[in-house]
Design an enzyme around this catalytic site. Sequence first.
Site: not given
Ligand code: UD1
Ligand code: CA
Length: 459
Positions: A9, A16, A81, A172
Amino acid sequence: MSKPHILILAAGQGKRMHSSLPKVLHPVLFHPMLHHVVDLSFSLPHSSVSVVVGHGKEEVIRSCKGYPTLQFFEQKEQKGTAHAVGVAKDFLKTVKGHVLILSGDVCLLRKESVEALLEEHFGNKSALTFVTTHLPNPKGYGRILRNEKGSVTGIQEEADATEAQRKITEINAGLYCFEMEALLSALDKIKSGNKQSEYYLTDAVGILIQEGKRVEGFPLADNREIHGVNDRLALSVAEKILQQRTNERLMRSGVTLHLPETILVDPKSEIAADVVIGPGCLISQSHIHKGAVIESACRIHDCRIEEGAHIKQGSYLEGSRVGRDTKVGPYAHLRPESHLSRGVKIGNFVEVKKSTIGEDSKASHLSYIGDAEIGKNVNIGCGFITCNYDGKKKHKTVIQDEVFVGSDTQVVAPLTVGRGSYVASGSTLTKDVPEDSLALSRTKQENKLGYAKRLRKQK
Ligand code: UD1
Ligand code: CA
């Protein structure tokens, strides 16, 4: 063990980071963090590897052109996600088996840890296995909820967590292995009714447990591996962790690092035993062979440095080859496509670009050697310049074996200096020099006797 499909993903903007560069392209130890995850994926058993892109997708796809078999899915709007995984749903329906989901911003995972997760997942025949760890400061991560018996009941994102839940230090990691059917059915049920109005992949945990499916949290002892990069501070921490890991591996394999905390070597470089690296060096995508010495503050990128070579302080080398026992620097600059053979000496303030230099030839001081082919045993004096550019095109200089070039000489290319010739100091060559000749192109000296004395008297 069946080979999972791997989905990374990487569509989020990374708000941020406050950056115009998509978050997953920020480098950690010289390589975009996404590339670390892609490299890891290809090193694991896999049926295919794909990336969900969105924010800055052109840039992200372009950066991955070195991975020809990588596939991409586009998430036009970033709604969380689970939504990101959802954009690959049609594809996932066509592939059976299991899917390993990684995050583009969790870039320090080690192969051994992911393999252990897969083994656990397949061994237990679980619907979902996901990685957890304990962090003294769990801020920003999803918290693991467990019942009185200690079994996982769900994941709570920080934004939606109560004060009490925020105190939970088990988090997580964002690394999941799903049985395909279980994933597809959970995706259909995930809603966006939370503080961030996002579709959380983490909700799959609670959903599958309620359906009576087997869901396991897989705890990882080393919490540095799951470090997620959400801001620049976390980026610097990631780089530090990877630097330490890489440098420790190098030192254990016989490389001497002086003040290792000041040395950055990317994991893609190969450094042989008995190489010595001084403080403040930056080395990426390079091969450094046995016994080479790299003095302090050198930058070396995409180079091959042969056995026993010596790169002296403050030199900058890119896209070049340095032969056996060759000496470079201090303060030398090798630009791309410079090939120095064995026993060459390139001294201080010498710049070499797209040139080959034959065995035992020397350019010891203050010179520019560009688009040149220099033979064996050539001596180039101080202040030599290849005038290789006429404002439109680059031209080639050839200096054949055994030539002696005096100091302060310019050659206006294209031009060949024949084997065994001498070029007198202070010459500007504009035409070829035949073999074994003396080339001399400077105005004759005239001495006006007593002139200086007369001038002094006039004042
Ligand atoms: C996420 C997890 C959290 C975990 C953490 C670990 C969720 C809801 N939360 O939070 O439980 O502790 O990762 O690092 O999953 N992304 C997409 N499309 C989207 C949103 C995100 O591709 O619509 C990708 C982002 O580019 C990133 C990854 O998914 O690579 C995680 O997204 P991010 O927004 O960083 O989630 P966290 O808040 O870190
Ligand atoms: Ca993250």
